[in-house]
Design a protein around this motif. Structure first.
Motif, PDB file in Angstrom:
ATOM      1  N   ILE A  62      42.043  42.135  53.547  1.00 53.20           N
ATOM      2  CA  ILE A  62      42.806  41.692  52.657  1.00 53.20           C
ATOM      3  C   ILE A  62      42.821  43.079  51.722  1.00 53.20           C
ATOM      4  CG2 ILE A  62      42.675  40.712  50.185  1.00 53.20           C
ATOM      5  CD1 ILE A  62      41.212  38.691  51.750  1.00 53.20           C
ATOM      6  N   THR A  63      44.097  43.498  51.366  1.00 54.03           N
ATOM      7  CA  THR A  63      44.159  44.789  50.289  1.00 54.03           C
ATOM      8  C   THR A  63      44.401  44.531  49.074  1.00 54.03           C
ATOM      9  OG1 THR A  63      46.402  45.189  50.677  1.00 54.03           O
ATOM     10  CG2 THR A  63      44.666  46.201  52.283  1.00 54.03           C
ATOM     11  N   LEU A  64      43.837  45.016  47.909  1.00 51.80           N
ATOM     12  CA  LEU A  64      43.956  44.398  46.394  1.00 51.80           C
ATOM     13  C   LEU A  64      44.660  45.723  45.929  1.00 51.80           C
ATOM     14  CD1 LEU A  64      40.394  43.225  45.709  1.00 51.80           C
ATOM     15  CD2 LEU A  64      42.456  41.971  46.429  1.00 51.80           C
ATOM     16  N   ASP A  65      45.499  44.921  44.865  1.00 51.67           N
ATOM     17  CA  ASP A  65      46.335  46.177  43.991  1.00 51.67           C
ATOM     18  C   ASP A  65      45.336  46.839  42.944  1.00 51.67           C
ATOM     19  OD1 ASP A  65      48.687  45.845  45.220  1.00 51.67           O
ATOM     20  OD2 ASP A  65      49.076  43.964  44.025  1.00 51.67           O
ATOM     21  N   LEU A  66      45.673  47.786  42.397  1.00 52.86           N
ATOM     22  CA  LEU A  66      44.847  48.366  41.516  1.00 52.86           C
ATOM     23  C   LEU A  66      44.120  47.410  40.291  1.00 52.86           C
ATOM     24  CD1 LEU A  66      43.606  51.251  40.918  1.00 52.86           C
ATOM     25  CD2 LEU A  66      45.779  51.665  39.381  1.00 52.86           C
TER      26      LEU A  66
END
Length: 120
Positions: A62-66
């Motif tokens: 899972i990649t999270l936005d800033l």
């Protein structure tokens, strides 16, 4: 948030259920690692053993936005829904099927004694 499924594995029963209504009583869990970073690793495991014995696992990231907050319950529900869809597709494509081949179409496969029926 972006969810990437990187590895998918399915171990299923040798016999195929003959009933068209497959009822899966699934036990499932999601494990997360690196939850304090912008890339979170996850493993989801789905198991069923009552009507149709199977083990299904998905590994991903899972990649999270800033400045995006990781909410584990929401992410787990989304991952579970997508994993169930992939699982049902995999059960469908690994079901038993018989294909009759025309010998003309496949005469260049190497042997004239090749069977004209393929079982999956």
């Amino acid at each position: 948030m972006k969810i990437y499924m990187q590895k998918i594995g399915l171990i299923r029963d040798d016999t195929n259920p003959k009933n068209t209504n497959l009822k899966l009583d699934l036990d499932w869990f999601v494990e997360y690692t690196n939850t304090n970073q912008d890339k979170i690793n996850f493993n989801i495991v789905l198991k069923s053993s009552k009507n149709f014995d199977l083990n299904f696992k998905v590994e991903g990231i899972i990649t999270l936005d800033l400045f995006e907050e990781f909410i584990q319950d929401e992410a787990s529900q989304i991952i579970f829904c997508h994993a169930c869809n992939v699982l049902m597709d995999m059960i469908s494509i690994t079901r038993e099927s018989t294909h009759i081949l025309s010998k003309k179409e496949y005469s260049n496969l190497g042997s004239e004694n090749t069977s004209n029926t393929i079982y999956n």
